[in-house]
Every structure is written in structure tokens, then in C-alpha cells.
Scaffold this motif. Sequence first.
Motif, short mmCIF file in Angstrom:
data_model
loop_
_atom_site.label_atom_id
_atom_site.label_comp_id
_atom_site.label_asym_id
_atom_site.label_seq_id
_atom_site.Cartn_x
_atom_site.Cartn_y
_atom_site.Cartn_z
N LEU A 40 0.84 -1.20 0.00
CA LEU A 40 0.00 0.00 0.00
C LEU A 40 0.87 1.25 0.00
O LEU A 40 0.76 2.11 0.87
CB LEU A 40 -0.91 0.00 1.23
N ARG A 41 1.73 1.34 -1.00
CA ARG A 41 2.65 2.48 -1.06
C ARG A 41 2.33 3.44 -2.20
O ARG A 41 3.04 4.43 -2.39
CB ARG A 41 4.09 1.98 -1.21
N THR A 42 1.29 3.15 -2.95
CA THR A 42 0.90 4.01 -4.07
C THR A 42 -0.61 4.22 -4.07
O THR A 42 -1.35 3.42 -3.49
CB THR A 42 1.31 3.40 -5.43
N PRO A 43 -1.09 5.27 -4.74
CA PRO A 43 -2.53 5.55 -4.76
C PRO A 43 -3.37 4.45 -5.44
O PRO A 43 -4.57 4.35 -5.17
CB PRO A 43 -2.62 6.86 -5.55
N VAL A 44 -2.74 3.64 -6.30
CA VAL A 44 -3.50 2.62 -7.04
C VAL A 44 -3.40 1.24 -6.40
O VAL A 44 -3.91 0.27 -6.96
CB VAL A 44 -3.04 2.55 -8.51
N ALA A 45 -2.78 1.14 -5.23
CA ALA A 45 -2.51 -0.17 -4.63
C ALA A 45 -3.78 -1.00 -4.40
O ALA A 45 -3.85 -2.18 -4.75
CB ALA A 45 -1.74 0.00 -3.33
N LEU A 46 -4.80 -0.38 -3.80
CA LEU A 46 -6.03 -1.13 -3.52
C LEU A 46 -6.72 -1.57 -4.81
O LEU A 46 -7.22 -2.70 -4.90
CB LEU A 46 -6.98 -0.29 -2.68
N ALA A 47 -6.72 -0.70 -5.80
CA ALA A 47 -7.32 -1.07 -7.09
C ALA A 47 -6.53 -2.20 -7.74
O ALA A 47 -7.10 -3.08 -8.40
CB ALA A 47 -7.36 0.15 -8.01
N ALA A 48 -5.21 -2.19 -7.56
CA ALA A 48 -4.37 -3.25 -8.11
C ALA A 48 -4.66 -4.58 -7.43
O ALA A 48 -4.74 -5.63 -8.08
CB ALA A 48 -2.89 -2.88 -7.95
#
Length: 212
Positions: free
Chosen positions: A48-56
Motif C-alpha cells: 500500500l505504497r501508491t494511490p492505485v494499490a487497492l485497485a491493483a
Amino acid sequence: MADKTAELRAILKLQPVVPVLVIDDLEAAVPLARALVAGGLKAIEITLRTPVALAAIRAVAERVEGAVVGAGTVLTRSDYKDCEDAGAQFVVSPGTTLELLQAARKSKVPMLPGAATASEVMSLREEGYSVMKFFPAEQAGGAAYLKSLSSPLAGTLFCPTGGITLAKAKDYLALPNVICVGGSWVAPTEMVEAGDWSGIEQLAREASALAD
């Protein structure tokens, strides 16, 4: 707790190396995960280090057959809930707090909690944990340090993560208290940005072969 521990052990035993991924481009998540799975690395940690992590995490969970997607760098109760909702099948934290322990108790998703000292390991054992992340592995003393914990803290298994390479992984995997290692070397940033999925698949095969 016993059921979740057994589930976590089964996930970590799928392969000798768990890829630790930092995904900046959501479009890369699915082909990257497919390349890793094709190379034999089914359990994948998306941090969870980027804004798209959860979507990924959600995309890999829904679209990559054979993948067992986990969430890394989980720091708070809300992180834990968000990852569970996104479809994460395991959660990884760099350290441990009372808040995370409480979230883990209430969740059906098992947690791999982080520890770096004997005291931290002992505290987690009191909470019922027998499988932990040793982080940051190289900076905290490496394989020699982890080996020194194997006798006094017998019965505890670790997934060392942090600064580990293909060559160093062999030293860790030879230890009796190591169940697998975590590593980012199987998905180098430059190869991900170039979309070199065949190259990443080959790196995954090399990592998977460490089990032989």
C-alpha cells in the motif's frame, strides 16, 4: 487463530519467494501478476505504497487465475479493512501495533506481522502468532541474526524481507526457521515500466527454482 495460521502457512509454502510489489501504474498490475504466476510465484504481495494499490489488489484478485494476492505495508485498522474489501487473501505489516492485532482478530484474513527483535517476536508469540515477517531483514542483521533466533525462539517461522537478492535468498532459505523470503528483485521497476513480462516470468522461474 489456529485456522488462520494454517491458512497463512499454506500460502507461504506455495513458493520460496513472495514477490513484494510497488505498483505505480494500475494497467501493469494484471500482466505483471500473470507473469509472476506463470513463473511459479502464485502468492503476491502488493504494498500500500501508491494511490492505485487497492485497485491493483482488486484487479489481481478478480482477473488473475491462480494468484493468491496479499496486501503489504498495512499500517492501520482502516488499511486492514480496505484490503479485505479489495479481495486480499493475506495481510502483511512491517511492524505490529495493538490496533493491527485487534483488526486481525476481527478479520477472516490472516496477518503476517512484522518483527525485528527477540522481544517483538516474544510479544507476538504471546498473541498466538508463530509465523512472522522479519523486517528489514538485511538491515536488521541478516541471515546470521535470524539463525541465532532459531534455538531460543524455536517453533517460530519467518518470512525475511528487505534487501534480499536471489543470491542472498539461498542463505535465508537454508535456515530451519525460514518458511520463505520476500523480495522485489523478481519485478524490477525498469522491466515493469518496459512491459517486459517474459523477462519477469523468467526471473520468477529462477526464484521458484530455489525450492529445488
